[in-house]
Design an enzyme around this catalytic site. Structure first.
Site, PDB file in Angstrom:
ATOM      1  N   HIS A  90       1.314 -22.270 -78.676  1.00 35.13           N
ATOM      2  CA  HIS A  90       2.216 -23.706 -78.748  1.00 35.13           C
ATOM      3  C   HIS A  90       2.026 -23.840 -76.847  1.00 35.13           C
ATOM      4  O   HIS A  90       1.656 -23.084 -76.058  1.00 35.13           O
ATOM      5  CB  HIS A  90       3.673 -23.324 -78.900  1.00 35.13           C
ATOM      6  CG  HIS A  90       4.188 -22.634 -78.225  1.00 35.13           C
ATOM      7  ND1 HIS A  90       5.115 -22.624 -76.965  1.00 35.13           N
ATOM      8  CD2 HIS A  90       4.580 -20.995 -78.444  1.00 35.13           C
ATOM      9  CE1 HIS A  90       5.548 -21.609 -76.619  1.00 35.13           C
ATOM     10  NE2 HIS A  90       5.533 -20.749 -77.331  1.00 35.13           N
ATOM     11  N   ASP A  92       4.208 -26.219 -75.523  1.00 36.50           N
ATOM     12  CA  ASP A  92       5.744 -26.571 -74.815  1.00 36.50           C
ATOM     13  C   ASP A  92       6.114 -25.226 -74.202  1.00 36.50           C
ATOM     14  O   ASP A  92       5.913 -24.258 -74.641  1.00 36.50           O
ATOM     15  CB  ASP A  92       6.372 -27.013 -75.814  1.00 36.50           C
ATOM     16  CG  ASP A  92       7.009 -26.258 -76.973  1.00 36.50           C
ATOM     17  OD1 ASP A  92       6.269 -25.353 -77.656  1.00 36.50           O
ATOM     18  OD2 ASP A  92       8.262 -25.982 -76.944  1.00 36.50           O
ATOM     19  N   ASP A 123       3.809 -17.558 -72.096  1.00 34.30           N
ATOM     20  CA  ASP A 123       4.548 -18.215 -73.427  1.00 34.30           C
ATOM     21  C   ASP A 123       4.526 -19.756 -73.341  1.00 34.30           C
ATOM     22  O   ASP A 123       5.360 -20.275 -72.830  1.00 34.30           O
ATOM     23  CB  ASP A 123       5.987 -17.530 -73.392  1.00 34.30           C
ATOM     24  CG  ASP A 123       6.599 -18.279 -74.483  1.00 34.30           C
ATOM     25  OD1 ASP A 123       5.920 -18.167 -75.605  1.00 34.30           O
ATOM     26  OD2 ASP A 123       7.938 -18.314 -74.371  1.00 34.30           O
ATOM     27  N   GLU A 156       7.767 -25.751 -80.142  1.00 38.25           N
ATOM     28  CA  GLU A 156       8.291 -24.307 -80.794  1.00 38.25           C
ATOM     29  C   GLU A 156       9.430 -23.577 -79.968  1.00 38.25           C
ATOM     30  O   GLU A 156      10.564 -23.367 -80.657  1.00 38.25           O
ATOM     31  CB  GLU A 156       6.889 -23.487 -80.442  1.00 38.25           C
ATOM     32  CG  GLU A 156       7.314 -21.948 -81.157  1.00 38.25           C
ATOM     33  CD  GLU A 156       8.101 -21.104 -80.385  1.00 38.25           C
ATOM     34  OE1 GLU A 156       8.751 -20.019 -81.112  1.00 38.25           O
ATOM     35  OE2 GLU A 156       8.425 -21.046 -79.054  1.00 38.25           O
ATOM     36  N   GLU A 157       9.532 -24.106 -78.773  1.00 42.24           N
ATOM     37  CA  GLU A 157      10.737 -23.632 -78.088  1.00 42.24           C
ATOM     38  C   GLU A 157      12.165 -24.283 -78.473  1.00 42.24           C
ATOM     39  O   GLU A 157      13.016 -23.605 -78.052  1.00 42.24           O
ATOM     40  CB  GLU A 157      10.333 -23.779 -76.204  1.00 42.24           C
ATOM     41  CG  GLU A 157       9.407 -22.989 -75.690  1.00 42.24           C
ATOM     42  CD  GLU A 157       9.453 -21.345 -75.901  1.00 42.24           C
ATOM     43  OE1 GLU A 157      10.267 -20.923 -76.529  1.00 42.24           O
ATOM     44  OE2 GLU A 157       8.562 -20.816 -75.320  1.00 42.24           O
ATOM     45  N   HIS A 423      10.816 -16.991 -70.509  1.00 39.63           N
ATOM     46  CA  HIS A 423      12.055 -17.687 -70.555  1.00 39.63           C
ATOM     47  C   HIS A 423      12.986 -17.370 -69.267  1.00 39.63           C
ATOM     48  O   HIS A 423      13.636 -18.239 -69.030  1.00 39.63           O
ATOM     49  CB  HIS A 423      12.847 -17.482 -71.675  1.00 39.63           C
ATOM     50  CG  HIS A 423      12.100 -17.662 -73.161  1.00 39.63           C
ATOM     51  ND1 HIS A 423      13.030 -17.962 -74.299  1.00 39.63           N
ATOM     52  CD2 HIS A 423      10.942 -18.333 -73.531  1.00 39.63           C
ATOM     53  CE1 HIS A 423      12.044 -18.210 -75.265  1.00 39.63           C
ATOM     54  NE2 HIS A 423      11.023 -18.395 -74.608  1.00 39.63           N
TER      55      HIS A 423
END
Length: 451
Positions: A90, A92, A123, A156-157, A423
């Protein structure tokens, strides 16, 4: 095609990979268009589409998914009769949080102490580059021996389920014999790992109202019901004295029987301050992979600076609840909602809104694809056997794909090892991990084609 030649090719491509990851990280592709421009996400999607076209992919398309974002799809045909492998990542990313807290700007890929720093570097924009590196290495060493589909998600996030719903509406699009989800990570740097379970999750907004408006705390405090105080009581009810999650009616999960997480290493990875205890009971692996976990993600309340002596009339919070395999996320959402309502004090008015949900996932690690990956990883990581670990995070698409394609084998690998700090502030990727996992993925595709 020798394993050495694949490894040599990947090594030679690393400077290009860094340049491309620099370009990709520069897009502020947070799929929250109230905070970040939609144009940033669209630009990232177009960059990936162009990269797939440059690699000879056919049917490259930007898919408008039901949540208002775009996923990128492409298909590279394989030899006649070859199996098909779907590669997922992903583009995003999470918001950068406090940009001032970053050592270097979050959307500028920066090398420091042997790692590449930037939001999405691990990520999961690094996962996009990993897939490209593996395919380029195969193309340079005899060709790609399987058909390849690539899907790169744009939300996705956010947990808004756009790609899941799109896949359900177009069930043939992502059909494959095996699916490689490039959004997990090794247990630690240098230890090849596949993720065999994922916790499911639900996210919920909670609002409590007690008054028609704020009141002077000196004139009314002590009798007027405080909405912020009521919210704090509700949030506290979600944890036992030891910090374990306690949602009425929700099972406390099971025990993790696989790879264990040393408590001292976990404290170091999580950057727990000296003297601060861990929460919950059981082993660390039990707590983060096999049991429910509630987290308060945010609270709307007056900031300390500028706060006035007032009894608050309204208060809001966002709660995340992670649930292990074997626990239905839909049922967990209902239990969480009922718990919040039951534990709201003083007759305060409470409302809840579900804003995200995904089921837990458990893989069949006895399938032939896992044997092919184990062999590939043993070569990419000399002297190391592939390990199986859980992951506390959620990838809702996994369950959608498992339901749509029950015969497909699903493997989860990726660049999000603990040092990556996904994150969080100062997210980074290890270029050595990017190199080794790209080699492993290329060798896996070769092994899987020959099986």
């Amino acid at each position: 095609m020798s394993s050495n030649s694949v490894a040599e090719t990947v090594a030679s491509l690393l400077p290009r990979a860094r340049a491309e990851l620099t370009e990709l990280v520069a897009f502020k592709s947070v799929a929250d268009f109230d905070q970040f421009p939609r144009s940033e996400s669209e630009a990232a999607a177009n960059w990936i589409a162009d990269a797939l076209r440059a690699e000879g992919f056919q049917e490259v398309a930007l898919l408008d998914t039901p949540d208002g974002t775009q996923s990128v799809y492409g298909y590279l045909p394989g030899p006649a009769g070859a199996r098909t492998v779907l590669l997922y990542a992903h583009y995003d990313v999470q918001p950068p949080l406090d940009e001032a807290a970053w050592t270097t700007p979050p959307f500028e890929l920066t090398e420091r102490d042997g790692r590449w720093y930037g939001r999405g570097s691990a990520d999961c924009k690094g996962g996009v580059i990993m897939h490209l590196l593996a395919l380029r290495a195969l193309k340079a060493n005899g060709g790609v021996p399987v058909g390849v589909k690539v899907i790169v998600e744009g939300s996705e996030e956010q947990g808004t389920g756009g790609l899941e719903r799109y896949a359900e509406q177009h069930p043939d699009l992502l059909a494959a014999d095996t699916i490689v989800i490039g959004d997990a990570g090794n247990f630690r740097v240098g230890l090849p790992t596949v993720t065999s379970t994922l916790r499911g999750m639900t996210m919920m907004r909670v609002r409590i109202d007690t008054l028609e408006g704020n009141l002077h705390s000196g004139q009314f405090g002590g009798a007027a019901p405080d909405a912020l105080g009521a919210l704090i009581r509700v949030l506290d009810s979600l944890r036992a004295e030891d910090g374990s999650t306690t949602v009425d009616g929700l099972t406390d999960g099971t025990h993790w029987d696989g790879l264990q997480y040393d408590e001292a290493q976990f404290r170091k990875d999580a950057k727990v301050m000296d003297g601060v205890g861990l929460i919950g009971s059981g082993t660390v692996a039990d707590r983060i992979w096999a049991r429910p976990a509630v987290t308060v993600l945010g609270i709307d309340c007056p900031p300390v600076v500028g706060a006035t002596p007032s009894v608050q009339a309204s208060a809001r919070a966002v709660i995340s609840l992670r649930v292990p395999p074997g626990v239905d996320a839909v049922e967990a959402t209902k239990l969480l909602q009922a718990h919040v309502e039951a534990h709201t004090p003083w007759g305060a008015r409470v409302s809840t809104e579900q804003i995200g949900q995904g089921q837990a996932f458990s893989a069949d690690t006895t399938s032939p694809a896992y044997a092919a990956m184990a062999d590939a990883m043993s070569i990419a990581y000399p002297g190391q056997d592939m390990q199986y670990a859980g992951q506390g995070g959620s990838i809702p698409l996994c369950n959608t794909l498992a339901a749509l394609y029950p015969q497909a084998e699903i493997l989860l690998i990726g660049l999000s090892e603990p040092e990556a700090q996904i994150h969080a502030v100062d997210e980074s990727v290890s270029p050595e991990e990017l190199e080794r996992l790209s080699v492993a993925e290329a060798l896996f595709l070769r092994n899987y084609a020959a099986d």
